[in-house]
Design a protein around this motif. Structure first.
Motif, PDB file in Angstrom:
ATOM      1  N   ARG A 172       0.844  -1.198   0.000  1.00 22.98           N
ATOM      2  CA  ARG A 172       0.000   0.000   0.000  1.00 22.98           C
ATOM      3  C   ARG A 172       0.884   1.255   0.000  1.00 22.98           C
ATOM      4  O   ARG A 172       0.654   2.192  -0.768  1.00 22.98           O
ATOM      5  N   ALA A 173       1.900   1.248   0.854  1.00 23.56           N
ATOM      6  CA  ALA A 173       2.803   2.403   0.921  1.00 23.56           C
ATOM      7  C   ALA A 173       3.591   2.566  -0.376  1.00 23.56           C
ATOM      8  O   ALA A 173       3.821   3.692  -0.827  1.00 23.56           O
ATOM      9  N   ALA A 174       3.988   1.457  -0.997  1.00 22.19           N
ATOM     10  CA  ALA A 174       4.713   1.533  -2.269  1.00 22.19           C
ATOM     11  C   ALA A 174       3.803   2.085  -3.369  1.00 22.19           C
ATOM     12  O   ALA A 174       4.240   2.912  -4.181  1.00 22.19           O
ATOM     13  N   ALA A 175       2.534   1.652  -3.366  1.00 21.69           N
ATOM     14  CA  ALA A 175       1.588   2.155  -4.368  1.00 21.69           C
ATOM     15  C   ALA A 175       1.370   3.653  -4.211  1.00 21.69           C
ATOM     16  O   ALA A 175       1.147   4.362  -5.201  1.00 21.69           O
ATOM     17  N   ARG A 176       1.454   4.143  -2.981  1.00 19.29           N
ATOM     18  CA  ARG A 176       1.306   5.582  -2.716  1.00 19.29           C
ATOM     19  C   ARG A 176       2.633   6.334  -2.883  1.00 19.29           C
ATOM     20  O   ARG A 176       2.704   7.528  -2.613  1.00 19.29           O
ATOM     21  N   ARG A 177       3.674   5.601  -3.256  1.00 21.68           N
ATOM     22  CA  ARG A 177       5.020   6.156  -3.430  1.00 21.68           C
ATOM     23  C   ARG A 177       5.581   6.748  -2.137  1.00 21.68           C
ATOM     24  O   ARG A 177       6.339   7.721  -2.160  1.00 21.68           O
ATOM     25  N   GLU A 178       5.203   6.149  -1.018  1.00 21.23           N
ATOM     26  CA  GLU A 178       5.726   6.590   0.290  1.00 21.23           C
ATOM     27  C   GLU A 178       6.997   5.841   0.661  1.00 21.23           C
ATOM     28  O   GLU A 178       7.737   6.288   1.543  1.00 21.23           O
ATOM     29  N   VAL A 179       7.246   4.705   0.009  1.00 19.68           N
ATOM     30  CA  VAL A 179       8.445   3.906   0.258  1.00 19.68           C
ATOM     31  C   VAL A 179       8.947   3.330  -1.055  1.00 19.68           C
ATOM     32  O   VAL A 179       8.212   3.255  -2.036  1.00 19.68           O
ATOM     33  N   THR A 180      10.209   2.934  -1.037  1.00 21.52           N
ATOM     34  CA  THR A 180      10.788   2.202  -2.161  1.00 21.52           C
ATOM     35  C   THR A 180      11.397   0.921  -1.605  1.00 21.52           C
ATOM     36  O   THR A 180      11.545   0.764  -0.384  1.00 21.52           O
ATOM     37  N   ALA A 181      11.789   0.031  -2.477  1.00 22.22           N
ATOM     38  CA  ALA A 181      12.391  -1.232  -2.048  1.00 22.22           C
ATOM     39  C   ALA A 181      13.638  -0.991  -1.208  1.00 22.22           C
ATOM     40  O   ALA A 181      13.903  -1.723  -0.253  1.00 22.22           O
ATOM     41  N   SER A 182      14.394   0.048  -1.525  1.00 17.38           N
ATOM     42  CA  SER A 182      15.628   0.315  -0.767  1.00 17.38           C
ATOM     43  C   SER A 182      15.346   0.692   0.686  1.00 17.38           C
ATOM     44  O   SER A 182      16.225   0.568   1.539  1.00 17.38           O
ATOM     45  N   ASP A 183      14.116   1.131   0.991  1.00 20.65           N
ATOM     46  CA  ASP A 183      13.765   1.434   2.381  1.00 20.65           C
ATOM     47  C   ASP A 183      13.752   0.184   3.259  1.00 20.65           C
ATOM     48  O   ASP A 183      13.736   0.289   4.485  1.00 20.65           O
ATOM     49  N   PHE A 184      13.757  -0.991   2.640  1.00 20.33           N
ATOM     50  CA  PHE A 184      13.695  -2.251   3.381  1.00 20.33           C
ATOM     51  C   PHE A 184      14.950  -3.102   3.196  1.00 20.33           C
ATOM     52  O   PHE A 184      14.987  -4.248   3.629  1.00 20.33           O
ATOM     53  N   LYS A 185      15.972  -2.500   2.602  1.00 17.17           N
ATOM     54  CA  LYS A 185      17.188  -3.255   2.311  1.00 17.17           C
ATOM     55  C   LYS A 185      17.853  -3.788   3.575  1.00 17.17           C
ATOM     56  O   LYS A 185      18.346  -4.914   3.599  1.00 17.17           O
ATOM     57  N   TYR A 186      17.860  -3.022   4.637  1.00 18.28           N
ATOM     58  CA  TYR A 186      18.493  -3.425   5.897  1.00 18.28           C
ATOM     59  C   TYR A 186      17.494  -3.409   7.052  1.00 18.28           C
ATOM     60  O   TYR A 186      17.823  -3.036   8.166  1.00 18.28           O
ATOM     61  N   GLY A 187      16.284  -3.810   6.796  1.00 18.15           N
ATOM     62  CA  GLY A 187      15.211  -3.703   7.787  1.00 18.15           C
ATOM     63  C   GLY A 187      14.258  -2.636   7.302  1.00 18.15           C
ATOM     64  O   GLY A 187      13.850  -2.644   6.153  1.00 18.15           O
ATOM     65  N   GLU A 188      13.962  -1.692   8.158  1.00 16.37           N
ATOM     66  CA  GLU A 188      13.104  -0.562   7.775  1.00 16.37           C
ATOM     67  C   GLU A 188      13.862   0.732   8.033  1.00 16.37           C
ATOM     68  O   GLU A 188      14.299   0.978   9.148  1.00 16.37           O
ATOM     69  N   SER A 189      13.995   1.530   6.975  1.00 15.76           N
ATOM     70  CA  SER A 189      14.710   2.787   7.128  1.00 15.76           C
ATOM     71  C   SER A 189      13.880   3.776   7.942  1.00 15.76           C
ATOM     72  O   SER A 189      12.678   3.576   8.161  1.00 15.76           O
ATOM     73  N   ALA A 190      14.502   4.851   8.354  1.00 17.83           N
ATOM     74  CA  ALA A 190      13.837   5.884   9.155  1.00 17.83           C
ATOM     75  C   ALA A 190      12.745   6.610   8.372  1.00 17.83           C
ATOM     76  O   ALA A 190      11.885   7.258   8.971  1.00 17.83           O
ATOM     77  N   THR A 191      12.754   6.477   7.060  1.00 20.60           N
ATOM     78  CA  THR A 191      11.752   7.169   6.240  1.00 20.60           C
ATOM     79  C   THR A 191      10.460   6.362   6.061  1.00 20.60           C
ATOM     80  O   THR A 191       9.500   6.871   5.492  1.00 20.60           O
TER      81      THR A 191
END
Length: 143
Positions: A30-49
């Motif tokens: 849902r967040a990716a569809a809204r462009r609130e996150v990208t795959a790189s936000d989850f590369k090492y867990g969950e980024s601060a963004t």
């Protein structure tokens, strides 16, 4: 009471954990569809963004994999030692209900004090479950 009665709450909590697990990709997609996150936000867990509403299902899932491990062990111990009394089965169901309540609070309106009360109550029930399981084990006649 049939000895398998202690396994029903165990399966119920495992099912609840699986349902919470399903919330993680739903929130992330849902967040990716809204462009609130990208795959790189989850590369090492969950980024601060990563937005909080995306992080909360993952955090709740982790909660369901931490302390509840002791619940699963206690239920299995009671099963293999034929210690599943009515009282212990009721305590096991109370634990499951409190963990589900904790999750529902966490995944919905997330009031910290309400969540804390459900969490603390579940831990008190778990302690009681373990104490009574210990009494059962240590009062059994040696084989």
């Amino acid at each position: 009471m049939h000895k398998t009665a202690i396994l029903y709450p165990l399966f119920a909590l495992a099912l609840w954990t699986a349902l919470v697990l399903l919330q993680i990709p739903i929130a992330r997609f849902r967040a990716a569809a809204r462009r609130e996150v990208t795959a790189s936000d989850f590369k090492y867990g969950e980024s601060a963004t990563v937005p909080a509403y995306v992080c909360i299902p993952n955090r709740n899932y982790m909660n369901l994999l931490e302390v509840p491990v002791l619940f699963y062990v206690a239920c299995l111990l009671l099963y293999v030692t034929d210690g599943a009394s009515t009282t212990l089965v009721v305590l096991a169901w109370a634990y499951v209900a409190l963990r589900v309540l904790h999750s529902l609070i966490h995944l919905s309106y997330n009031h910290v004090y309400h969540r804390l009360m459900a969490f603390a109550a579940s831990n008190l029930v778990l302690i009681a479950l373990w104490l009574l399981a210990a009494v059962h084990v240590f009062t059994q006649a040696p084989a």
